[in-house]
Design a protein around this motif. Structure first.
Motif, mmCIF file in Angstrom:
data_model
loop_
_atom_site.group_PDB
_atom_site.id
_atom_site.type_symbol
_atom_site.label_atom_id
_atom_site.label_comp_id
_atom_site.label_asym_id
_atom_site.label_seq_id
_atom_site.Cartn_x
_atom_site.Cartn_y
_atom_site.Cartn_z
ATOM 1 N N TRP A 22 -3.881 -5.179 -2.500
ATOM 2 C CA TRP A 22 -3.256 -4.998 -2.508
ATOM 3 C C TRP A 22 -3.170 -3.474 -1.667
ATOM 4 O O TRP A 22 -2.757 -2.500 -0.526
ATOM 5 C CB TRP A 22 -2.382 -4.619 -3.541
ATOM 6 N N ARG A 23 -5.111 -2.798 -2.078
ATOM 7 C CA ARG A 23 -5.265 -1.634 -1.030
ATOM 8 C C ARG A 23 -5.721 -2.534 0.182
ATOM 9 O O ARG A 23 -5.285 -1.365 1.290
ATOM 10 C CB ARG A 23 -6.411 -1.351 -2.071
ATOM 11 N N GLU A 24 -6.483 -3.306 0.274
ATOM 12 C CA GLU A 24 -6.493 -3.959 1.255
ATOM 13 C C GLU A 24 -6.036 -4.142 2.382
ATOM 14 O O GLU A 24 -5.230 -3.891 3.560
ATOM 15 C CB GLU A 24 -7.009 -4.960 1.524
ATOM 16 N N LEU A 26 -2.420 -3.465 1.859
ATOM 17 C CA LEU A 26 -1.474 -2.491 2.798
ATOM 18 C C LEU A 26 -1.895 -0.726 3.067
ATOM 19 O O LEU A 26 -0.715 -0.236 2.910
ATOM 20 C CB LEU A 26 -0.685 -1.254 0.827
ATOM 21 N N GLY A 27 -3.106 -1.261 2.557
ATOM 22 C CA GLY A 27 -4.225 0.031 3.146
ATOM 23 C C GLY A 27 -4.142 1.625 2.547
ATOM 24 O O GLY A 27 -3.649 2.525 2.951
ATOM 25 N N TRP A 28 -3.260 1.427 1.049
ATOM 26 C CA TRP A 28 -3.016 2.548 0.388
ATOM 27 C C TRP A 28 -4.509 3.201 -0.837
ATOM 28 O O TRP A 28 -5.689 2.164 0.034
ATOM 29 C CB TRP A 28 -2.583 2.160 -0.838
ATOM 30 N N VAL A 29 -4.965 3.885 -1.200
ATOM 31 C CA VAL A 29 -5.785 4.671 -1.482
ATOM 32 C C VAL A 29 -5.674 4.349 -2.961
ATOM 33 O O VAL A 29 -4.765 4.599 -4.162
ATOM 34 C CB VAL A 29 -6.084 6.172 -1.640
ATOM 35 N N PRO A 42 0.195 5.590 -1.584
ATOM 36 C CA PRO A 42 -0.085 5.792 -0.303
ATOM 37 C C PRO A 42 -0.941 6.770 -0.097
ATOM 38 O O PRO A 42 -2.058 6.630 1.032
ATOM 39 C CB PRO A 42 1.679 6.121 0.496
ATOM 40 N N THR A 43 -0.818 8.054 -0.740
ATOM 41 C CA THR A 43 -1.731 8.968 -0.473
ATOM 42 C C THR A 43 -1.776 9.585 -2.066
ATOM 43 O O THR A 43 -0.514 9.165 -3.379
ATOM 44 C CB THR A 43 -0.983 10.070 0.482
ATOM 45 N N GLU A 77 1.974 -9.197 11.286
ATOM 46 C CA GLU A 77 1.929 -8.702 9.597
ATOM 47 C C GLU A 77 1.747 -10.088 8.643
ATOM 48 O O GLU A 77 0.684 -10.121 8.305
ATOM 49 C CB GLU A 77 2.970 -8.224 8.979
ATOM 50 N N ARG A 80 -1.770 -11.321 9.412
ATOM 51 C CA ARG A 80 -2.599 -10.528 9.289
ATOM 52 C C ARG A 80 -2.822 -10.818 7.713
ATOM 53 O O ARG A 80 -4.285 -10.586 6.596
ATOM 54 C CB ARG A 80 -2.470 -9.111 9.289
#
Length: 118
Positions: A22-24, A26-29, A42-43, A77, A80
């Motif tokens: 999910w990190r990959e 969504l691009g979340w941290v 998200p941040t 999307e 991806r």
């Protein structure tokens, strides 16, 4: 009385692997401390997040709650996310405008069409 939405809890056989997926996606941290259950946001200071907790049993039925995402380009999307390992699933949506996918542990989520602007 005020409530703040802190997180969505996701049951997982392998919380670390599912959180990494999910990190990959969504691009979340990852804001969790080593040894804690993985938590993504998200941040670092934004809510809500996703918290992944270990459970002994695999997912067996359709989720009663799922996440919806609205990308700029639905088709791109979906491609991806499928390349990351998501799979298309049929939950009875027929020819809906959204695409239902499942993460590596089978949790369904929807990729909606672009928001119409007029």
């Amino acid at each position: 009385m005020a409530l703040e939405w802190e997180q969505v809890v996701v049951d997982a056989l392998d919380p670390d692997a599912l959180a990494a997926w999910w990190r990959e996606a969504l691009g979340w941290v990852d804001i969790s401390e080593p040894g804690d259950e993985p938590e993504l946001r998200p941040t670092p200071d934004s809510l809500p997040g996703l918290l992944f907790v270990r459970v002994p049993e695999p997912k067996t039925v359709k989720d009663r709650l799922h996440l919806d995402f609205r990308p700029d380009d639905q088709a791109a999307e979906v491609v991806r996310l499928e390349a990351l390992g998501a799979v298309r699933v049929d939950v009875g949506q027929s020819d809906a405008s959204w695409v239902v996918l499942a993460d590596p542990e089978g949790n369904e989520f929807c990729v909606l069409g672009s928001r119409r602007t007029s």
